[in-house]
Design a protein around this motif. Sequence first.
Motif, PDB file in Angstrom:
ATOM      1  N   LEU A   1      18.334  -9.745  -6.655  1.00  0.00           N
ATOM      2  CA  LEU A   1      17.019  -9.244  -7.062  1.00  0.00           C
ATOM      3  C   LEU A   1      16.866  -7.750  -6.840  1.00  0.00           C
ATOM      4  N   VAL A   2      17.385  -7.256  -5.716  1.00  0.00           N
ATOM      5  CA  VAL A   2      17.280  -5.815  -5.434  1.00  0.00           C
ATOM      6  C   VAL A   2      17.955  -5.018  -6.541  1.00  0.00           C
ATOM      7  N   GLU A   3      19.153  -5.437  -6.935  1.00  0.00           N
ATOM      8  CA  GLU A   3      19.873  -4.734  -7.996  1.00  0.00           C
ATOM      9  C   GLU A   3      19.162  -4.863  -9.341  1.00  0.00           C
ATOM     10  N   ALA A   4      18.576  -6.031  -9.599  1.00  0.00           N
ATOM     11  CA  ALA A   4      17.870  -6.238 -10.870  1.00  0.00           C
ATOM     12  C   ALA A   4      16.651  -5.334 -10.967  1.00  0.00           C
ATOM     13  N   PHE A   5      15.881  -5.222  -9.895  1.00  0.00           N
ATOM     14  CA  PHE A   5      14.700  -4.362  -9.923  1.00  0.00           C
ATOM     15  C   PHE A   5      15.089  -2.884  -9.974  1.00  0.00           C
ATOM     16  N   ALA A   6      16.234  -2.539  -9.389  1.00  0.00           N
ATOM     17  CA  ALA A   6      16.688  -1.145  -9.425  1.00  0.00           C
ATOM     18  C   ALA A   6      16.963  -0.693 -10.853  1.00  0.00           C
ATOM     19  N   ALA A   7      17.295  -1.632 -11.710  1.00  0.00           N
ATOM     20  CA  ALA A   7      17.559  -1.306 -13.116  1.00  0.00           C
ATOM     21  C   ALA A   7      16.304  -1.421 -13.974  1.00  0.00           C
ATOM     22  N   GLY A   8      15.150  -1.660 -13.357  1.00  0.00           N
ATOM     23  CA  GLY A   8      13.909  -1.834 -14.098  1.00  0.00           C
ATOM     24  C   GLY A   8      13.312  -0.526 -14.572  1.00  0.00           C
ATOM     25  N   PRO A   9      12.125  -0.575 -15.187  1.00  0.00           N
ATOM     26  CA  PRO A   9      11.477   0.632 -15.704  1.00  0.00           C
ATOM     27  C   PRO A   9      11.079   1.588 -14.583  1.00  0.00           C
ATOM     28  N   ASP A  10      10.919   2.873 -14.920  1.00  0.00           N
ATOM     29  CA  ASP A  10      10.649   3.911 -13.919  1.00  0.00           C
ATOM     30  C   ASP A  10       9.313   3.722 -13.215  1.00  0.00           C
ATOM     31  N   TRP A  11       8.323   3.123 -13.897  1.00  0.00           N
ATOM     32  CA  TRP A  11       7.001   2.989 -13.307  1.00  0.00           C
ATOM     33  C   TRP A  11       6.929   1.906 -12.248  1.00  0.00           C
ATOM     34  N   LEU A  12       7.966   1.045 -12.184  1.00  0.00           N
ATOM     35  CA  LEU A  12       7.896  -0.115 -11.304  1.00  0.00           C
ATOM     36  C   LEU A  12       7.898   0.283  -9.823  1.00  0.00           C
ATOM     37  N   VAL A  13       8.719   1.238  -9.450  1.00  0.00           N
ATOM     38  CA  VAL A  13       8.817   1.638  -8.046  1.00  0.00           C
ATOM     39  C   VAL A  13       7.529   2.303  -7.547  1.00  0.00           C
ATOM     40  N   PRO A  14       6.931   3.252  -8.288  1.00  0.00           N
ATOM     41  CA  PRO A  14       5.654   3.803  -7.820  1.00  0.00           C
ATOM     42  C   PRO A  14       4.555   2.754  -7.652  1.00  0.00           C
ATOM     43  N   VAL A  15       4.514   1.769  -8.558  1.00  0.00           N
ATOM     44  CA  VAL A  15       3.521   0.695  -8.417  1.00  0.00           C
ATOM     45  C   VAL A  15       3.795  -0.103  -7.149  1.00  0.00           C
ATOM     46  N   ALA A  16       5.068  -0.414  -6.903  1.00  0.00           N
ATOM     47  CA  ALA A  16       5.422  -1.158  -5.695  1.00  0.00           C
ATOM     48  C   ALA A  16       5.104  -0.354  -4.444  1.00  0.00           C
ATOM     49  N   ALA A  17       5.305   0.964  -4.491  1.00  0.00           N
ATOM     50  CA  ALA A  17       4.993   1.813  -3.336  1.00  0.00           C
ATOM     51  C   ALA A  17       3.506   1.789  -3.018  1.00  0.00           C
ATOM     52  N   ALA A  18       2.672   1.656  -4.053  1.00  0.00           N
ATOM     53  CA  ALA A  18       1.223   1.562  -3.830  1.00  0.00           C
ATOM     54  C   ALA A  18       0.843   0.183  -3.300  1.00  0.00           C
ATOM     55  N   VAL A  19       1.412  -0.856  -3.891  1.00  0.00           N
ATOM     56  CA  VAL A  19       1.081  -2.223  -3.474  1.00  0.00           C
ATOM     57  C   VAL A  19       1.511  -2.485  -2.038  1.00  0.00           C
ATOM     58  N   THR A  20       2.654  -1.935  -1.645  1.00  0.00           N
ATOM     59  CA  THR A  20       3.184  -2.212  -0.309  1.00  0.00           C
ATOM     60  C   THR A  20       2.281  -1.690   0.799  1.00  0.00           C
ATOM     61  N   GLN A  21       1.378  -0.747   0.452  1.00  0.00           N
ATOM     62  CA  GLN A  21       0.450  -0.237   1.458  1.00  0.00           C
ATOM     63  C   GLN A  21      -0.503  -1.320   1.964  1.00  0.00           C
ATOM     64  N   LEU A  22      -0.700  -2.375   1.180  1.00  0.00           N
ATOM     65  CA  LEU A  22      -1.557  -3.469   1.611  1.00  0.00           C
ATOM     66  C   LEU A  22      -1.021  -4.162   2.860  1.00  0.00           C
ATOM     67  N   GLY A  23       0.272  -3.995   3.136  1.00  0.00           N
ATOM     68  CA  GLY A  23       0.860  -4.586   4.326  1.00  0.00           C
ATOM     69  C   GLY A  23       1.307  -3.563   5.341  1.00  0.00           C
ATOM     70  N   ASP A  24       0.936  -2.297   5.108  1.00  0.00           N
ATOM     71  CA  ASP A  24       1.340  -1.231   6.025  1.00  0.00           C
ATOM     72  C   ASP A  24       0.403  -1.173   7.225  1.00  0.00           C
ATOM     73  N   ALA A  25       0.916  -0.664   8.337  1.00  0.00           N
ATOM     74  CA  ALA A  25       0.141  -0.660   9.584  1.00  0.00           C
ATOM     75  C   ALA A  25      -1.157   0.111   9.447  1.00  0.00           C
ATOM     76  N   TRP A  26      -1.126   1.293   8.822  1.00  0.00           N
ATOM     77  CA  TRP A  26      -2.330   2.124   8.754  1.00  0.00           C
ATOM     78  C   TRP A  26      -3.438   1.407   7.988  1.00  0.00           C
ATOM     79  N   PHE A  27      -3.072   0.734   6.892  1.00  0.00           N
ATOM     80  CA  PHE A  27      -4.064   0.060   6.060  1.00  0.00           C
ATOM     81  C   PHE A  27      -4.655  -1.139   6.788  1.00  0.00           C
ATOM     82  N   LEU A  28      -3.808  -1.909   7.451  1.00  0.00           N
ATOM     83  CA  LEU A  28      -4.286  -3.095   8.151  1.00  0.00           C
ATOM     84  C   LEU A  28      -5.171  -2.722   9.335  1.00  0.00           C
ATOM     85  N   TYR A  29      -4.742  -1.750  10.135  1.00  0.00           N
ATOM     86  CA  TYR A  29      -5.539  -1.349  11.297  1.00  0.00           C
ATOM     87  C   TYR A  29      -6.872  -0.760  10.875  1.00  0.00           C
TER      88      TYR A  29
END
Length: 324
Positions: free
Chosen positions: A6-34
């Motif tokens: 899966l990691v390799e498959a997503f690495a070959a995905g469209p360019d916009w996918l990683v920035p979207v994931a970087a935003a979504v992942t903040q929902l589980g980041d320490a600063w956001f939760l605290y």
Amino acid sequence: MRGLGLVEAFAAGPDWLVPVAAAVTQLGDAWFLYLGLTLLYWFGNRRLAVNPRHVGTTLLAIALAALAVTTALKSLLAVPRPLGAGSATVPTWLPDLLGAAYLNAATGTGFGFPSGHAIAATMVYGGLATFLDVWSRRVRWLAAGVVVAAVSLSRIVLGVHYLVDVLAGIVVGLVALAVLHRIARSGFRPRPDRVFFTSAILGVLALVVAFLAGHDGEVLEAAIAAGGAFGGYLVWRLRGAETAAVGPAGALFGAAIVGALFLGAYGITLVGLPVVFGVVPDTTRYRLLAVLPLSFLAVALVVAWPTVVGRLGRPSVAGVPEEN
């Protein structure tokens, strides 16, 4: 084997996918939760829970427990992340000022198994579904499941975790949440002091495990969990629930102080101590001596803040008292 490609498959995905994931992942980041749980504790009312202050502090204690559990397991197992997890390409359309923040969100350092974001998201959002009274229980758990799945998927898209890492994180989070729920139960409202004390013990155990393993970064993260949990436990035992409401001005001022303390603790963990006139060397021992009191004060102040603004009694800070 850990990622099923899966990691390799997503690495070959469209360019916009990683920035979207970087935003979504903040929902589980320490600063956001605290931050979110702090605001829930300060502003929560009976539309959300019958005992909002008890629920808010219990969830904050659960978040600290998630950090302790994650640190202990990662340090004990010492499983590496996927190759390239520590690097990312900043999008050309992103302002230079946000470049460092993007790299911090889109990369991962340290050990990879289990996923700390998956553990934290499962325990915190699962805790919200467990302890809040808004909507129906089924809807709350459905919403929590969507958020946990989104955060977990974002870690794979970013290439900082394998599929097995996030699945293990979800399982660990569910088990830990179930145990803490039993510990917290007491009649019609949870007992935050019990969960804080349990989180503190978990933090100390994580610190010992990391220290014996020689993992300095994990030692300091465990210190944040232990110090913060002891701070919350002490203040709650001394003061208990405070009915004074925290108005917008009070919340802004309190968040600035608490944020500075947390930034100090995490900053020392990540980049070290400044050398003060050549007297304080930047070693793990001295970092630990700085991180423990900073995290203790940060969580203690979060729990004590309604009491502080209640004592100030200024309308611009305290707002309207909460209904009993």
